[in-house]
Scaffold this motif. Structure first.
Motif, PDB file in Angstrom:
ATOM      1  N   HIS A 273       0.877  -1.167   0.015  1.00 58.93           N
ATOM      2  CA  HIS A 273       0.021  -0.034  -0.175  1.00 58.93           C
ATOM      3  C   HIS A 273       0.976   1.337  -0.185  1.00 58.93           C
ATOM      4  O   HIS A 273       1.321   1.416   0.989  1.00 58.93           O
ATOM      5  N   ARG A 275       1.052   5.408   0.083  1.00 52.97           N
ATOM      6  CA  ARG A 275       0.097   6.401   0.698  1.00 52.97           C
ATOM      7  C   ARG A 275       0.690   7.684   0.045  1.00 52.97           C
ATOM      8  O   ARG A 275       1.851   7.765   0.023  1.00 52.97           O
ATOM      9  N   THR A 302      -6.982   5.136  -5.229  1.00 53.88           N
ATOM     10  CA  THR A 302      -7.951   5.964  -4.816  1.00 53.88           C
ATOM     11  C   THR A 302      -7.313   7.113  -4.533  1.00 53.88           C
ATOM     12  O   THR A 302      -8.155   8.373  -3.758  1.00 53.88           O
ATOM     13  N   GLN A 310     -11.512  14.290   4.839  1.00 52.58           N
ATOM     14  CA  GLN A 310     -11.460  12.584   4.348  1.00 52.58           C
ATOM     15  C   GLN A 310      -9.701  12.453   4.744  1.00 52.58           C
ATOM     16  O   GLN A 310      -9.377  11.311   4.035  1.00 52.58           O
ATOM     17  N   GLU A 313      -8.569   8.803   4.602  1.00 55.51           N
ATOM     18  CA  GLU A 313      -8.623   7.933   3.578  1.00 55.51           C
ATOM     19  C   GLU A 313      -7.239   7.688   2.985  1.00 55.51           C
ATOM     20  O   GLU A 313      -7.007   6.970   2.093  1.00 55.51           O
ATOM     21  N   ARG A 316      -6.153   4.628   5.492  1.00 56.50           N
ATOM     22  CA  ARG A 316      -7.413   3.756   6.007  1.00 56.50           C
ATOM     23  C   ARG A 316      -6.744   2.713   7.061  1.00 56.50           C
ATOM     24  O   ARG A 316      -7.020   1.693   7.002  1.00 56.50           O
TER      25      ARG A 316
END
Length: 468
Positions: A273, A275, A302, A310, A313, A316
């Motif tokens: 992941h 980010r 995303t 948000q 997000e 997450r």
């Protein structure tokens, strides 16, 4: 009294404490005791002799005075994620989740919170005024505990520094039961020490901090198959080195659970992941992210322009309470040999039981002292790695063993300093060398403040700095 844990505390004294506070006062005999003591980490069960569910600063002061009379150490839980390190024998826990008020002053660009407020209590209120706090990656984390530990986040930190750098005023109950207003002018030593050394000096019952005129950002995540992790990490390592302070990034190798709330490509998957959070136009952010998107086939993308509310997000982070063991290591560099060690440790053939192993890029404003200095010890640490596994206590042994092995594997790149908020309860039990963590000069200054405000070391159920 039917429990050995509270045998030394007369029932008449407990009755007096109950009369003095508005919130619940519970012992292990009470049916609500376990629920009051339970935090976000279900592995860290605590069984204090007495728990006080404070509703006000007066409740906190009464609890502290009671503890002083009975020579009880005191632990504090501001919100569900706050770490508490139990002690053998009698001790007292103060829970603060009922004190969750949030007041925004848009003219002054400040927020004042009670110690039980979480970031997801603050974010909707600041958003109404076009403002943003320097919050962390998980909006359900408590504001006060996060800030007292320094506070790094996925978006504003590299531009504006630690959350602690923006605190203007606190109200604190110290070990003598006194309520103090703490500012750089009124109590400069205590103000400096509180911001960075967590709960060593008293119970913070109110905090005022500055916020920023930020309404939107570009960010989110890219998930890649774990089989592509080595190649993507190589691209990411080069890419992050060229970022300016408006962009924040991290990566995490994850073994995700097979849960229906996850998007189908991620259920039960072994992934990397990546980010990204960018404080600039969406088109600029998309251009910045292009090399990452091209690094390997993307399972889920995303990255998008979003309202600041948000911010959660980007990472997450898990929101449900669970049985977590963790470790963290400050890193002085991301040299070429580190990533092969990481992928060998976490790869698909490694048998690694950890849920996630992440690396965060720090730097930027996190390296600079604020106009009003504080005790945050990690300025100048360029990266940090954090790893955790999930298993109930009977099965936690292999996870903890793997965490220790991971910390050892990262030792060639480790910095002696670390992120205070990421230090685990196990590190506290092992009496992490706080003098090394803070450096000799800073540690000696902290110990002198401790001697003045907590000479008996009442607040020691933490990563403890002992009185000089």
């Amino acid at each position: 009294m039917g429990t050995a844990a509270t045998r030394q505390i007369p029932s008449s004294d407990l009755a007096s404490l109950r009369a003095a506070v508005e919130g619940p006062v519970l012992t292990p005999d009470d049916p609500d005791h376990a629920a009051e003591c339970t935090g976000h980490n279900l592995l860290r069960a605590s069984r204090p002799s007495v728990v006080v569910g404070a509703t006000s600063a007066d409740d906190v002061a009464a609890a502290v005075r009671f503890a002083a009379r009975h020579r009880l150490p005191v632990a504090v839980r501001n919100a569900g994620h706050q770490m508490v390190v139990p002690e053998d024998g009698d001790w007292l826990l103060i829970t603060l989740r009922r004190m969750d008020d949030v007041v925004v002053d848009p003219g002054r660009r400040t927020v004042t919170v009670g110690p039980g407020a979480r970031w997801d209590d603050v974010l909707p209120e600041t958003a109404r005024h076009g403002l943003a706090p320097a919050c962390g990656s998980a909006p359900r984390v408590g504001v006060t505990g996060y800030t007292l530990g320094g506070g790094i986040g996925p978006l504003l930190s590299r531009t504006h520094g630690y959350a602690a750098d923006h605190v203007r005023r606190m109200e604190v109950v110290t070990a003598d039961g006194a309520r103090r207003e703490v500012t750089p002018e009124s109590e400069p030593g205590l103000f400096w020490a509180l911001l960075g050394c967590k709960g060593n000096f008293g119970v913070v019952t109110r905090m005022e901090f500055g916020v920023f005129p930020v309404t939107r950002f570009f960010g989110g995540g890219l998930w890649f198959s774990g089989a592509d992790a080595a190649g993507v990490l190589d691209v990411w390592r080069t890419w992050q080195a060229g970022l300016d302070e408006r962009t924040t990034t991290s990566v995490a190798v994850q073994q995700l659970p097979d849960l229906p709330q996850l998007p189908p490509p991620l259920r039960g998957a072994f992934v990397l992941h990546v980010r990204v959070g960018h404080l600039g136009p969406a088109a600029e952010g998309a251009a910045l992210a292009a090399p990452l998107r091209a690094a390997a086939p993307v399972l889920l993308d995303t990255l998008a322009e979003r309202p600041y509310e948000q911010v959660g997000e980007i990472h997450r982070d898990p929101v449900r309470p669970s049985h977590v063991s963790e470790t963290t290591v400050g890193l002085r560099e991301l040299s070429g040999g580190m990533f092969p060690a990481l992928t060998a440790f976490t790869g698909p053939d490694s048998g690694c039981p950890l849920a996630a192993v992440e690396i965060r890029v720090l730097g930027g404003a996190l390296d600079r002292e604020p106009p009003v200095p504080n005790s945050v010890p990690s300025r100048g640490v360029p990266f940090v790695t954090f790893a955790f596994g999930v298993a109930p206590l009977p099965e936690a042994g292999p996870v903890r063993g793997r965490l220790a092995a991971y910390a050892e594997a990262m030792a060639p790149w480790a910095d002696e300093r670390n992120i205070m908020n990421f230090l685990s309860p196990d590190a506290a039990r092992a009496r992490t060398d706080m003098r090394t963590l803070f450096g000799a000069e800073r540690h000696d200054r902290l110990a002198a403040v401790k001697r003045r405000y907590d000479p008996e070391n009442m607040f020691r159920l933490n990563h403890n700095v002992r009185p000089a």
